[in-house]
Design a protein around this motif. Structure first.
Motif, short mmCIF file in Angstrom:
data_model
loop_
_atom_site.label_atom_id
_atom_site.label_comp_id
_atom_site.label_asym_id
_atom_site.label_seq_id
_atom_site.Cartn_x
_atom_site.Cartn_y
_atom_site.Cartn_z
N ARG A 1 0.80 -1.23 0.00
CA ARG A 1 0.00 0.00 0.00
C ARG A 1 0.83 1.27 0.00
O ARG A 1 0.52 2.19 -0.77
CB ARG A 1 -1.00 -0.04 1.13
N PRO A 2 1.89 1.40 0.79
CA PRO A 2 2.66 2.66 0.71
C PRO A 2 3.24 2.92 -0.68
O PRO A 2 3.25 4.05 -1.15
CB PRO A 2 3.78 2.45 1.74
N ALA A 3 3.68 1.87 -1.35
CA ALA A 3 4.27 2.04 -2.69
C ALA A 3 3.22 2.44 -3.72
O ALA A 3 3.52 3.17 -4.66
CB ALA A 3 4.95 0.74 -3.12
N LEU A 4 2.00 1.97 -3.55
CA LEU A 4 0.95 2.27 -4.53
C LEU A 4 0.22 3.57 -4.26
O LEU A 4 -0.18 4.27 -5.18
CB LEU A 4 -0.08 1.14 -4.55
N PHE A 5 0.01 3.88 -3.01
CA PHE A 5 -0.87 5.00 -2.67
C PHE A 5 -0.14 6.33 -2.50
O PHE A 5 -0.77 7.36 -2.39
CB PHE A 5 -1.66 4.68 -1.41
N GLN A 6 1.18 6.32 -2.50
CA GLN A 6 1.92 7.57 -2.34
C GLN A 6 1.78 8.44 -3.57
O GLN A 6 1.64 9.64 -3.49
CB GLN A 6 3.40 7.27 -2.05
N PHE A 7 1.83 7.84 -4.72
CA PHE A 7 1.70 8.55 -5.99
C PHE A 7 0.62 7.86 -6.81
O PHE A 7 0.38 6.67 -6.64
CB PHE A 7 3.02 8.55 -6.77
N GLY A 8 -0.01 8.56 -7.72
CA GLY A 8 -1.11 8.00 -8.48
C GLY A 8 -0.73 6.99 -9.54
O GLY A 8 -1.49 6.07 -9.83
N SER A 9 0.44 7.12 -10.14
CA SER A 9 0.77 6.27 -11.29
C SER A 9 0.80 4.78 -10.98
O SER A 9 0.25 4.00 -11.76
CB SER A 9 2.10 6.71 -11.89
N PRO A 10 1.42 4.31 -9.90
CA PRO A 10 1.39 2.86 -9.63
C PRO A 10 -0.03 2.35 -9.42
O PRO A 10 -0.39 1.28 -9.93
CB PRO A 10 2.23 2.70 -8.37
N LEU A 11 -0.85 3.09 -8.72
CA LEU A 11 -2.23 2.68 -8.50
C LEU A 11 -3.00 2.68 -9.82
O LEU A 11 -3.80 1.78 -10.09
CB LEU A 11 -2.91 3.60 -7.48
N GLU A 12 -2.73 3.66 -10.66
CA GLU A 12 -3.35 3.72 -11.98
C GLU A 12 -2.98 2.48 -12.79
O GLU A 12 -3.84 1.89 -13.47
CB GLU A 12 -2.87 4.99 -12.68
N GLN A 13 -1.74 2.04 -12.73
CA GLN A 13 -1.30 0.86 -13.48
C GLN A 13 -1.99 -0.39 -12.97
O GLN A 13 -2.37 -1.26 -13.76
CB GLN A 13 0.22 0.71 -13.39
N VAL A 14 -2.19 -0.51 -11.67
CA VAL A 14 -2.88 -1.66 -11.10
C VAL A 14 -4.28 -1.77 -11.69
O VAL A 14 -4.72 -2.84 -12.12
CB VAL A 14 -2.94 -1.57 -9.55
N PHE A 15 -5.01 -0.66 -11.70
CA PHE A 15 -6.37 -0.69 -12.24
C PHE A 15 -6.37 -0.90 -13.75
O PHE A 15 -7.28 -1.54 -14.28
CB PHE A 15 -7.13 0.58 -11.86
N ALA A 16 -5.37 -0.39 -14.45
CA ALA A 16 -5.29 -0.62 -15.89
C ALA A 16 -5.11 -2.11 -16.18
O ALA A 16 -5.80 -2.66 -17.04
CB ALA A 16 -4.14 0.18 -16.49
N ILE A 17 -4.22 -2.76 -15.47
CA ILE A 17 -4.00 -4.19 -15.68
C ILE A 17 -5.27 -4.97 -15.36
O ILE A 17 -5.71 -5.82 -16.14
CB ILE A 17 -2.80 -4.70 -14.85
N TYR A 18 -5.87 -4.68 -14.23
CA TYR A 18 -7.10 -5.37 -13.84
C TYR A 18 -8.18 -5.19 -14.92
O TYR A 18 -8.79 -6.16 -15.37
CB TYR A 18 -7.59 -4.86 -12.48
N GLY A 19 -8.39 -3.97 -15.36
CA GLY A 19 -9.42 -3.69 -16.36
C GLY A 19 -9.10 -4.27 -17.71
O GLY A 19 -10.00 -4.73 -18.43
N ASN A 20 -7.84 -4.28 -18.10
CA ASN A 20 -7.46 -4.83 -19.40
C ASN A 20 -7.58 -6.35 -19.44
O ASN A 20 -7.91 -6.92 -20.48
CB ASN A 20 -6.03 -4.43 -19.76
N VAL A 21 -7.32 -7.02 -18.34
CA VAL A 21 -7.37 -8.48 -18.30
C VAL A 21 -8.79 -8.99 -18.07
O VAL A 21 -9.15 -10.07 -18.54
CB VAL A 21 -6.40 -9.02 -17.22
N LEU A 22 -9.61 -8.23 -17.38
CA LEU A 22 -10.98 -8.65 -17.05
C LEU A 22 -11.77 -8.94 -18.33
O LEU A 22 -11.77 -8.14 -19.26
CB LEU A 22 -11.67 -7.55 -16.25
N GLN A 23 -12.41 -10.09 -18.36
CA GLN A 23 -13.24 -10.48 -19.51
C GLN A 23 -14.70 -10.54 -19.07
O GLN A 23 -15.02 -11.00 -17.97
CB GLN A 23 -12.83 -11.85 -20.05
N VAL A 24 -15.58 -10.08 -19.97
CA VAL A 24 -17.01 -10.04 -19.70
C VAL A 24 -17.73 -10.69 -20.87
O VAL A 24 -17.38 -10.45 -22.03
CB VAL A 24 -17.46 -8.56 -19.54
N ASP A 25 -18.75 -11.50 -20.57
CA ASP A 25 -19.50 -12.13 -21.66
C ASP A 25 -20.56 -11.17 -22.21
O ASP A 25 -20.66 -10.02 -21.77
CB ASP A 25 -20.11 -13.47 -21.22
#
Length: 100
Positions: free
Chosen positions: A35-59
């Protein structure tokens, strides 16, 4: 324009909860307080959500097909940020890390 299905919204909400709670993919991230590494600046947290959203599949009905896979890939990226010795397998493909 339609809304995200309830299933997709629930997956996103739970992913955000686990992420903020420090409990995303406990097996892979056990012992790492990311959490400290992700929440200190926006970019790491942004990348986490980008990966999650890009990999997520929906029927076609809006039902989530691979929430666990999407969380795991995001967790792999988090682990690689916290543990320089960790090797992501398989390596990320460009589409997985793309920011939209």
């Amino acid at each position: 324009m339609g809304h995200l299905s309830v299933d997709v919204r629930a997956s996103l909400r739970l992913f955000a909860f686990y992420l903020a709670n420090g409990t995303i993919d406990v097996d892979l991230l056990d012992g790492f307080d990311y959490r400290p590494a992700l929440f200190q600046f926006g970019s790491p947290l942004e990348q986490v959500f980008a990966i999650y959203g890009n990999v997520l599949q929906v029927d076609t009905n809006g039902e989530v097909l691979n929430d666990g896979d999407a969380q795991y890939r995001a967790a792999q990226w988090i682990r690689s940020c916290c543990d320089p010795a960790y090797v992501v397998e398989p390596p990320f493909q460009a589409w997985e890390t793309e920011l939209h």
